[in-house]
Enzyme design. Sequence first.
Site, short mmCIF file in Angstrom:
data_model
loop_
_atom_site.label_atom_id
_atom_site.label_comp_id
_atom_site.label_asym_id
_atom_site.label_seq_id
_atom_site.Cartn_x
_atom_site.Cartn_y
_atom_site.Cartn_z
N SER A 28 -7.13 13.08 47.25
CA SER A 28 -6.66 12.84 48.61
C SER A 28 -5.66 13.93 48.98
O SER A 28 -4.93 14.43 48.12
CB SER A 28 -5.95 11.49 48.69
OG SER A 28 -5.29 11.36 49.93
N TYR A 71 -1.17 4.86 44.45
CA TYR A 71 -2.20 5.67 45.14
C TYR A 71 -1.88 7.14 44.94
O TYR A 71 -2.74 7.93 44.51
CB TYR A 71 -2.25 5.31 46.63
CG TYR A 71 -3.43 5.95 47.33
CD1 TYR A 71 -4.71 5.43 47.18
CD2 TYR A 71 -3.27 7.09 48.13
CE1 TYR A 71 -5.79 6.03 47.81
CE2 TYR A 71 -4.36 7.68 48.75
CZ TYR A 71 -5.62 7.14 48.59
OH TYR A 71 -6.70 7.73 49.20
N1 NAD Z 1 -10.27 7.04 54.17
C1 NAD Z 1 -9.29 7.92 53.99
O1 NAD Z 1 -8.45 8.18 54.88
C2 NAD Z 1 -9.20 8.66 52.67
C3 NAD Z 1 -8.37 9.80 52.61
C4 NAD Z 1 -8.28 10.48 51.40
C5 NAD Z 1 -9.01 10.05 50.30
N2 NAD Z 1 -9.81 8.93 50.40
C6 NAD Z 1 -10.56 8.53 49.20
O2 NAD Z 1 -11.94 8.56 49.49
C7 NAD Z 1 -12.63 7.66 48.60
C8 NAD Z 1 -13.62 6.82 49.38
O3 NAD Z 1 -12.91 5.92 50.22
P1 NAD Z 1 -13.40 5.51 51.69
O4 NAD Z 1 -12.52 6.20 52.65
O5 NAD Z 1 -14.88 5.70 51.80
O6 NAD Z 1 -13.02 3.95 51.70
P2 NAD Z 1 -13.92 2.62 51.64
O7 NAD Z 1 -12.95 1.53 51.36
O8 NAD Z 1 -14.77 2.52 52.84
O9 NAD Z 1 -14.90 2.86 50.40
C9 NAD Z 1 -14.52 2.69 49.06
C10 NAD Z 1 -15.67 2.03 48.31
O10 NAD Z 1 -15.30 1.90 46.93
C11 NAD Z 1 -15.66 0.60 46.49
N3 NAD Z 1 -14.79 0.21 45.36
C12 NAD Z 1 -13.48 -0.10 45.41
N4 NAD Z 1 -13.04 -0.44 44.20
C13 NAD Z 1 -14.09 -0.32 43.35
C14 NAD Z 1 -14.26 -0.55 41.96
N5 NAD Z 1 -13.24 -0.98 41.20
N6 NAD Z 1 -15.48 -0.32 41.40
C15 NAD Z 1 -16.51 0.09 42.17
N7 NAD Z 1 -16.41 0.30 43.51
C16 NAD Z 1 -15.22 0.09 44.08
C17 NAD Z 1 -15.47 -0.29 47.72
O11 NAD Z 1 -16.19 -1.51 47.64
C18 NAD Z 1 -15.98 0.62 48.83
O12 NAD Z 1 -17.36 0.50 49.04
C19 NAD Z 1 -11.53 6.88 47.88
O13 NAD Z 1 -11.32 7.42 46.60
C20 NAD Z 1 -10.31 7.12 48.74
O14 NAD Z 1 -9.10 7.00 48.04
C21 NAD Z 1 -9.90 8.24 51.55
#
Ligand code: NAD
Length: 286
Positions: A150, A172
């Site tokens: 991130s 986080y």
């Molecule tokens: N959305 C943002 O602003 C942002 C910014 C920087 C980084 N990220 C990172 O991007 C990645 C994807 O997140 P996103 O934005 O698509 O969010 P999201 O919540 O839509 O998707 C995350 C997915 O991971 C699954 N998940 C959570 N815990 C799990 C586990 N223990 N085992 C298996 N699956 C699990 C959830 O069910 C979900 O489908 C994450 O690592 C997040 O930290 C997101």
Amino acid sequence: MGRVAGKVAFITGAARGQGRSHALRLAEEGADIIAVDLCQDIETIGYPMARPEDLEETAKLVEKTGRGIVTAQADVRDAAALKTALDAGLAEFGKLDIVVAQAGVAGMKGNPPLQAWIDVINTNLVGTINGIQVALPHLSEGASIIATSSAAALMDAHQKANPGGDPGGMAYMTSKRLIAQYVHDLATELAVRGIRANVIHPTNCNTDMLQSEPMYRSFRPDLEHPTRADAEPVFYVQQAMKVPFIEPEDISNAVLWLASEEARYVTGMQLRVDAGGYLKWYDYHV
Ligand SMILES: NC(=O)c1ccc[n+]([C@@H]2O[C@H](COP(=O)([O-])OP(=O)(O)OC[C@H]3O[C@@H](n4cnc5c(N)ncnc54)[C@H](O)[C@@H]3O)[C@@H](O)[C@H]2O)c1
């Protein structure tokens, strides 16, 4: 011919958000997909995770591209379950070329705080390592590992080291920083075998994680029950370019490039897809 034609990709957190988008983008460019997701809530995390129907929808969308997909409900915190899920995909497709370890949770405002810390570290950090470790024995020269950290991980300690101001938020940040370090070391180890490993650092991305109550509260600590409309003007602060967030497809395009032969000599990279957020928050780190 697709940019990853004939390759097989293992993606964690693939039921929705960025993970689903990566599955689709890679499939559109010719890859078969092994998709896992927890598909149930984590008690300490203050917004819902994906549902089994979401994972089914990912499968339908991938199948529409004409590529194959094997799905499994598995928890990245459980290495044995991940291995079983991967083995099912390997039985179908016979090999593995791409790993996208990106399942994650945002622990800001997570309760109880100590358990939130544990759940975030175990999902984001240990879970990412588990996903990569179960895949490693199946990877050979030309393979590409991509982990999602991130832009938050790149913030200077004095800037915004703890987005939620609590243990879940700190977890986080810590988990994302350590993913970056882990993949750096892994890339060093694997380079001689011709296997690449890179990290992507997204800024605010328009998914259910960002569009959630705990995230709104992190951006608007001055309000008790902030809404999307309250938070959105503050979302802009993270980026130098004039956008509140980017879209999952913006990250998928980076994933696709790193997964493809176009990036065949790119390894150990910390790739920011952050609309200039890093430029805005740092005076001098090149
Ligand atoms: N959305 C943002 O602003 C942002 C910014 C920087 C980084 N990220 C990172 O991007 C990645 C994807 O997140 P996103 O934005 O698509 O969010 P999201 O919540 O839509 O998707 C995350 C997915 O991971 C699954 N998940 C959570 N815990 C799990 C586990 N223990 N085992 C298996 N699956 C699990 C959830 O069910 C979900 O489908 C994450 O690592 C997040 O930290 C997101």
